[in-house]
Design an enzyme around this catalytic site. Structure first.
Site, short mmCIF file in Angstrom:
data_model
loop_
_atom_site.label_atom_id
_atom_site.label_comp_id
_atom_site.label_asym_id
_atom_site.label_seq_id
_atom_site.Cartn_x
_atom_site.Cartn_y
_atom_site.Cartn_z
N CYS A 124 16.26 -6.95 1.78
CA CYS A 124 16.34 -8.17 2.58
C CYS A 124 17.73 -8.78 2.47
O CYS A 124 18.07 -9.68 3.22
CB CYS A 124 15.28 -9.16 2.15
SG CYS A 124 15.62 -9.85 0.53
N SER A 131 7.71 -8.78 6.09
CA SER A 131 8.43 -9.00 7.35
C SER A 131 8.16 -10.43 7.84
O SER A 131 7.14 -11.04 7.48
CB SER A 131 7.96 -8.00 8.39
OG SER A 131 6.57 -8.14 8.55
N GLU A 173 0.82 -1.21 0.00
CA GLU A 173 0.00 0.00 0.00
C GLU A 173 0.86 1.27 0.00
O GLU A 173 0.37 2.36 -0.26
CB GLU A 173 -0.95 0.01 1.21
CG GLU A 173 -0.29 -0.05 2.59
CD GLU A 173 0.03 -1.49 3.03
OE1 GLU A 173 0.43 -2.32 2.18
OE2 GLU A 173 -0.10 -1.77 4.23
P1 NAD Z 1 5.15 -5.96 5.68
O1 NAD Z 1 5.20 -7.29 6.29
O2 NAD Z 1 4.76 -4.79 6.53
O3 NAD Z 1 4.12 -5.94 4.44
C1 NAD Z 1 4.19 -6.88 3.40
C2 NAD Z 1 2.79 -7.10 2.83
O4 NAD Z 1 1.95 -7.65 3.86
C3 NAD Z 1 2.12 -5.82 2.37
O5 NAD Z 1 1.43 -6.07 1.17
C4 NAD Z 1 1.17 -5.47 3.50
O6 NAD Z 1 0.01 -4.81 3.07
C5 NAD Z 1 0.81 -6.82 4.11
N1 NAD Z 1 0.63 -6.80 5.56
C6 NAD Z 1 1.32 -6.04 6.46
N2 NAD Z 1 0.91 -6.33 7.71
C7 NAD Z 1 -0.06 -7.28 7.61
C8 NAD Z 1 -0.86 -7.99 8.56
N3 NAD Z 1 -0.76 -7.78 9.86
N4 NAD Z 1 -1.74 -8.90 8.09
C9 NAD Z 1 -1.84 -9.15 6.78
N5 NAD Z 1 -1.11 -8.49 5.84
C10 NAD Z 1 -0.22 -7.58 6.24
O7 NAD Z 1 6.58 -5.71 4.99
P2 NAD Z 1 7.14 -4.36 4.37
O8 NAD Z 1 7.49 -3.42 5.48
O9 NAD Z 1 6.27 -3.88 3.27
O10 NAD Z 1 8.49 -4.89 3.69
C11 NAD Z 1 9.71 -5.02 4.34
C12 NAD Z 1 9.96 -6.42 4.82
O11 NAD Z 1 9.96 -7.34 3.74
C13 NAD Z 1 11.32 -6.59 5.49
O12 NAD Z 1 11.16 -7.39 6.63
C14 NAD Z 1 12.14 -7.30 4.43
O13 NAD Z 1 13.23 -8.06 4.92
C15 NAD Z 1 11.12 -8.17 3.80
N6 NAD Z 1 11.56 -8.60 2.49
C16 NAD Z 1 12.00 -9.90 2.35
C17 NAD Z 1 12.47 -10.33 1.13
C18 NAD Z 1 12.99 -11.74 0.97
O14 NAD Z 1 13.36 -12.12 -0.13
N7 NAD Z 1 13.02 -12.53 2.03
C19 NAD Z 1 12.51 -9.47 0.04
C20 NAD Z 1 12.05 -8.16 0.22
C21 NAD Z 1 11.57 -7.74 1.45
#
Ligand code: NAD
Length: 484
Positions: free
Chosen positions: A284, A229, A179
């Site tokens: 990440c 995350s 978002e």
């Molecule tokens: P986030 O977990 O906040 O959000 C990711 C997605 O989940 C978004 O689309 C969001 O709308 C949704 N979301 C968030 N909270 C939620 C909940 N409680 N219930 C259901 N859906 C929910 O992550 P972010 O801040 O957008 O991205 C950063 C994170 O992503 C970091 O932890 C990073 O390490 C990770 N990441 C990992 C990789 C990998 O390859 N392992 C790659 C890129 C990013």
């Protein structure tokens, strides 16, 4: 688009206004300028998108693989043609510098390119006479509707890690982008339509938690590809599995970089600096803790400090900028809190980015390059994912001790070793116990034809993103045994 506009969902080939009452602002993190709003769509909109995908599935599945590939070939050409515009749009909504945006889009294009090989990639196996007069073969068949849920830090590349493979294999898809920065991906959806993707094959629903919950519980969704995350990844994995879906859930990271005394220090410093501070630490694969072994500690510390202090902060579209802002005021607050806590718990703050400002952009979410020394695995700053431009330094007596420190951490995304010893490198890859392993490399990013994903607390599932795993994840192997 006007700054007050709420971006539409994409359902059955049409851009449609969300009925959601609430929306979140999307802003340029360097200037604070509002670029639009993301609607917080709910269950009804997710269902409309899923139904469109269900209707599109039989026709798309019956489309020959070579024709599906042609759409992707066309999409690849369009992405290349529009790469400059897409990169500028990405920098505005995410904040990363323009060269990083180009790199991200290139990585996305490479996944489309890889998925173009689907007629070969999707082939099965055959063996005659598994018993007298009986033959056996496998075919890979698509499953139906998949969902793709992505994070803010690579808002173009990560959706392209997944949906090109899902549609190449004959499935239909519902994407729920982050978002925080969904604008550039909207343009890619238009390019996919121009490339010939039929209505309903790719659908996009914007929102956050409620939209994700509706996806995870939807009975017509067969599988979920998630990146975010670890906390959310775990939740997604458990909830989607509970309703019988396939899941691949990639989570957060705390990546360690081990420097041995025999390392080439100039090349190592380049790799460490770009790993820790590239994309303002919001990767990440970002290096987070640097473990200097024995005599390597002092020179790597001195070089890192000198180089980090010289990095130039600014708007990613301006010339000569090394590092952009972090995504939001909230995230800035989180990163600076970690730095303060680290200092209070006994780490030495050698370079403090908390008061960094860029005078031309007073509203930007700035955090300057930061270096903390004497970081231990028990401190939050040494243990948890910070996701900002913060290096933690620690000393280890040997490679063994360095690996012990690494293995005390819950995450297992990437790890790097810097050395000129083949023997040490061999020992390291054998014992690292982490999925993405770098030897004399700081950002261990597998290309599209290799699997991407971690282990331990960084990954929930078994089949990873990209590579052959992507084909396996989006298909079921059917085994046919025949006697005539
Ligand atoms: P986030 O977990 O906040 O959000 C990711 C997605 O989940 C978004 O689309 C969001 O709308 C949704 N979301 C968030 N909270 C939620 C909940 N409680 N219930 C259901 N859906 C929910 O992550 P972010 O801040 O957008 O991205 C950063 C994170 O992503 C970091 O932890 C990073 O390490 C990770 N990441 C990992 C990789 C990998 O390859 N392992 C790659 C890129 C990013």
């Amino acid at each position: 688009m006007s700054s007050n506009a709420t971006i539409p969902n994409f359902i059955a080939g049409n851009w449609v206004r969300s009925a959601a009452a609430d929306a979140l602002p999307i802003s340029d993190p360097a200037t604070g300028e509002c670029l639009g709003h993301t609607p917080l769509s709910g269950r009804a909109e997710v269902d409309a998108a899923v139904q469109a995908a269900v209707r599109a599935f039989p026709g798309w599945r019956a489309t020959p693989a070579v024709e599906r590939a042609r759409v992707l070939f066309h999409l690849k050409a369009l992405l290349e043609q529009h790469q400059d515009d897409l990169a500028r749009s990405l920098t505005r909504e995410h904040g990363k510098v323009l060269a990083e945006s180009h790199g991200e889009i290139q990585r996305g294009i490479e996944n489309v390119e890889h998925a173009c090989g689907i007629p070969s990639l999707m082939m099965g196996d055959t063996l005659e006479d598994i018993a007298r007069g009986i033959d056996c073969e496998t075919v890979r068949q698509p499953l139906g509707v998949f969902a793709v849920i992505t994070p803010y830090n690579f808002p173009v590349m990560i959706p392209l890690w997944f949906w090109p493979y899902a549609v190449a294999t004959g499935n239909t898809v519902v994407v729920k982008p982050s978002e925080q920065d969904p604008l550039t991906h909207q343009r890619i959806v238009d390019l996919a339509t121009e490339a010939g993707l039929p209505p309903g094959v790719l659908n996009v629903v914007h929102g956050s938690r409620d939209a994700v919950t509706a996806i995870l519980e939807h009975p017509d969704i067969k599988g979920v590809s998630f990146v975010g995350s670890s906390q959310t990844a775990r939740l997604v994995y458990a909830t989607a599995a509970e309703s019988g879906k396939r899941v691949q859930a990639l989570g957060g990271a705390k990546n360690h970089m081990i420097v041995l005394p025999d390392a080439d220090l100039d090349a190592t410093t380049d790799a460490v600096v770009s790993s820790v501070y590239g994309s303002t630490g919001q990767r990440c694969l970002a290096g987070s803790v640097i473990l200097g072994v024995g005599e390597a500690y002092r020179p790597i510390k001195e070089r890192l400090l000198e180089r980090a202090a010289a990095l130039r902060l600014g708007h990613g579209l301006d010339h000569g900028v090394d590092m952009g802002p972090v995504i939001s005021a909230k995230h800035r607050e989180r990163v600076t809190r970690f730095i303060g806590q680290g200092e209070r718990e006994g780490a030495a703050l050698l370079l403090d980015g908390r008061s960094a400002r860029v005078p031309r952009y007073p509203e930007g979410h700035w955090v300057g390059p930061t270096v903390l020394e004497h970081v231990t695995p028990d401190m939050p700053v040494g243990r948890e994912e910070i996701f900002g431009p913060v290096a933690g330094l620690a000393r280890a007596a040997s490679l063994d001790q360095a690996l012990d420190l690494v293995h005390r951490n819950q995450y297992g995304n990437a790890i790097s070793l810097f050395t000129t010893s083949g023997r040490a490198a061999r020992e390291f890859r054998y014992r690292a116990g982490i999925s993405m392993i770098g030897i004399n490399l700081g950002v261990v990013a597998p290309m599209a034809f290799f699997p991407f994903g971690g282990s331990r607390g960084s990954f929930y599932g078994d089949l990873k993103a990209q590579g052959r795993d992507a084909i396996a994840f989006y298909t079921d192997q059917r085994v046919i045994i025949s006697r005539w």
